[in-house]
Design a protein around this motif. Structure first.
Motif, PDB file in Angstrom:
ATOM      1  N   ALA A 184       0.854  -1.189   0.000  1.00 17.08           N
ATOM      2  CA  ALA A 184       0.000   0.000   0.000  1.00 17.08           C
ATOM      3  C   ALA A 184       0.886   1.232   0.000  1.00 17.08           C
ATOM      4  N   ASP A 185       0.585   2.148  -0.896  1.00 23.00           N
ATOM      5  CA  ASP A 185       1.410   3.341  -1.027  1.00 23.00           C
ATOM      6  C   ASP A 185       0.591   4.595  -0.759  1.00 23.00           C
ATOM      7  N   ARG A 186       1.232   5.577  -0.164  1.00 20.21           N
ATOM      8  CA  ARG A 186       0.608   6.856   0.161  1.00 20.21           C
ATOM      9  C   ARG A 186      -0.629   6.635   1.053  1.00 20.21           C
ATOM     10  N   ILE A 187      -0.359   6.195   2.272  1.00 18.05           N
ATOM     11  CA  ILE A 187      -1.405   6.030   3.276  1.00 18.05           C
ATOM     12  C   ILE A 187      -1.427   7.274   4.155  1.00 18.05           C
ATOM     13  N   LEU A 188      -2.565   7.916   4.198  1.00 20.39           N
ATOM     14  CA  LEU A 188      -2.775   9.054   5.100  1.00 20.39           C
ATOM     15  C   LEU A 188      -3.438   8.529   6.374  1.00 20.39           C
ATOM     16  N   SER A 189      -2.727   8.652   7.460  1.00 17.67           N
ATOM     17  CA  SER A 189      -3.239   8.151   8.732  1.00 17.67           C
ATOM     18  C   SER A 189      -3.036   9.214   9.799  1.00 17.67           C
ATOM     19  N   SER A 190      -3.368   8.850  11.043  1.00 17.83           N
ATOM     20  CA  SER A 190      -3.181   9.779  12.156  1.00 17.83           C
ATOM     21  C   SER A 190      -1.701  10.101  12.368  1.00 17.83           C
ATOM     22  N   SER A 191      -0.822   9.280  11.763  1.00 17.29           N
ATOM     23  CA  SER A 191       0.624   9.521  11.878  1.00 17.29           C
ATOM     24  C   SER A 191       1.164  10.381  10.753  1.00 17.29           C
ATOM     25  N   GLY A 192       0.304  10.741   9.821  1.00 17.24           N
ATOM     26  CA  GLY A 192       0.744  11.528   8.681  1.00 17.24           C
ATOM     27  C   GLY A 192       0.698  10.707   7.403  1.00 17.24           C
ATOM     28  N   LEU A 193       1.435  11.156   6.385  1.00 19.70           N
ATOM     29  CA  LEU A 193       1.453  10.477   5.096  1.00 19.70           C
ATOM     30  C   LEU A 193       2.616   9.495   5.069  1.00 19.70           C
ATOM     31  N   GLY A 194       2.318   8.232   4.865  1.00 21.75           N
ATOM     32  CA  GLY A 194       3.340   7.204   4.808  1.00 21.75           C
ATOM     33  C   GLY A 194       3.419   6.586   3.428  1.00 21.75           C
ATOM     34  N   ARG A 195       4.598   6.112   3.084  1.00 20.93           N
ATOM     35  CA  ARG A 195       4.821   5.528   1.755  1.00 20.93           C
ATOM     36  C   ARG A 195       5.216   4.076   1.869  1.00 20.93           C
ATOM     37  N   ASN A 196       4.727   3.282   0.907  1.00 17.01           N
ATOM     38  CA  ASN A 196       5.281   1.957   0.641  1.00 17.01           C
ATOM     39  C   ASN A 196       5.263   1.011   1.828  1.00 17.01           C
ATOM     40  N   TYR A 197       4.078   0.639   2.256  1.00 20.62           N
ATOM     41  CA  TYR A 197       3.927  -0.350   3.319  1.00 20.62           C
ATOM     42  C   TYR A 197       3.825  -1.747   2.710  1.00 20.62           C
ATOM     43  N   TRP A 198       4.341  -2.738   3.450  1.00 20.91           N
ATOM     44  CA  TRP A 198       4.313  -4.127   2.983  1.00 20.91           C
ATOM     45  C   TRP A 198       3.702  -5.035   4.036  1.00 20.91           C
ATOM     46  N   GLY A 199       2.979  -6.052   3.559  1.00 24.95           N
ATOM     47  CA  GLY A 199       2.522  -7.110   4.439  1.00 24.95           C
ATOM     48  C   GLY A 199       3.624  -8.137   4.624  1.00 24.95           C
ATOM     49  N   GLN A 200       3.330  -9.154   5.421  1.00 27.35           N
ATOM     50  CA  GLN A 200       4.333 -10.165   5.760  1.00 27.35           C
ATOM     51  C   GLN A 200       4.455 -11.247   4.681  1.00 27.35           C
ATOM     52  N   GLY A 201       3.498 -11.306   3.784  1.00 33.21           N
ATOM     53  CA  GLY A 201       3.537 -12.297   2.716  1.00 33.21           C
ATOM     54  C   GLY A 201       2.714 -13.528   3.028  1.00 33.21           C
ATOM     55  N   THR A 202       2.160 -14.134   1.991  1.00 36.58           N
ATOM     56  CA  THR A 202       1.408 -15.375   2.127  1.00 36.58           C
ATOM     57  C   THR A 202       1.811 -16.304   0.987  1.00 36.58           C
ATOM     58  N   GLN A 203       2.037 -17.565   1.322  1.00 30.36           N
ATOM     59  CA  GLN A 203       2.538 -18.531   0.333  1.00 30.36           C
ATOM     60  C   GLN A 203       1.390 -19.067  -0.513  1.00 30.36           C
ATOM     61  N   VAL A 204       1.614 -19.059  -1.811  1.00 27.85           N
ATOM     62  CA  VAL A 204       0.703 -19.706  -2.758  1.00 27.85           C
ATOM     63  C   VAL A 204       1.504 -20.773  -3.498  1.00 27.85           C
ATOM     64  N   THR A 205       1.022 -22.003  -3.423  1.00 31.25           N
ATOM     65  CA  THR A 205       1.693 -23.110  -4.087  1.00 31.25           C
ATOM     66  C   THR A 205       0.705 -23.805  -5.006  1.00 31.25           C
ATOM     67  N   VAL A 206       1.080 -23.905  -6.285  1.00 32.14           N
ATOM     68  CA  VAL A 206       0.222 -24.540  -7.278  1.00 32.14           C
ATOM     69  C   VAL A 206       0.910 -25.827  -7.739  1.00 32.14           C
ATOM     70  N   SER A 207       0.269 -26.944  -7.504  1.00 26.76           N
ATOM     71  CA  SER A 207       0.838 -28.230  -7.877  1.00 26.76           C
ATOM     72  C   SER A 207       0.358 -28.649  -9.265  1.00 26.76           C
ATOM     73  N   SER A 208       1.221 -29.351  -9.961  1.00 25.13           N
ATOM     74  CA  SER A 208       0.882 -29.772 -11.335  1.00 25.13           C
ATOM     75  C   SER A 208       0.171 -31.108 -11.333  1.00 25.13           C
TER      76      SER A 208
END
Length: 121
Positions: A97-121
């Motif tokens: 998420a980029d350019r988040i306006l919150s009570s802390s002000g304007l923040g840039r470039n937030y990232w989540g922790q990631g989630t694994q997606v595995t597709v088997s053949s």
């Protein structure tokens, strides 16, 4: 403090579907662009799809026609609906998420922790 939390990853057979969710928490007033990235083993992180606050979307060529990004602005949540999955979609998927306006002000470039997606053949 703004945080992004993803959910919905897992193991699926080729041809199957998954829906990823990412919720931004904190005292948030607005979020400009939300996006999904992915990183496969040994590869660089790549943009999968993005969506602006007005609903404009963009997709990587490799997922066009198979993945759909959407968001709910009131709930500060972004989704990635994935259908017709192929083994090449296997990766850790990250919410951004980029350019988040919150009570802390304007923040840039937030990232989540990631989630694994595995597709088997």
């Amino acid at each position: 403090q703004v945080q992004l939390v993803e959910s919905g990853g897992g193991l699926v057979q080729a041809g199957g579907s998954l829906r990823l969710s990412c919720a931004a928490s904190g005292r948030i007033y607005s979020i400009d662009t939300m996006a999904w990235y992915r990183q496969a083993p040994g590869k660089q992180r790549e943009l999968v799809a993005s969506i602006t606050s007005s609903g404009s979307t963009d997709y990587a060529d490799s997922v066009k026609g198979r993945f759909t990004i959407s968001r709910e602005n009131v709930q500060n949540t972004v989704y990635l609906q994935m259908v017709s999955l192929i083994p090449e979609d296997t990766a850790v998927y990250y919410c951004n998420a980029d350019r988040i306006l919150s009570s802390s002000g304007l923040g840039r470039n937030y990232w989540g922790q990631g989630t694994q997606v595995t597709v088997s053949s």
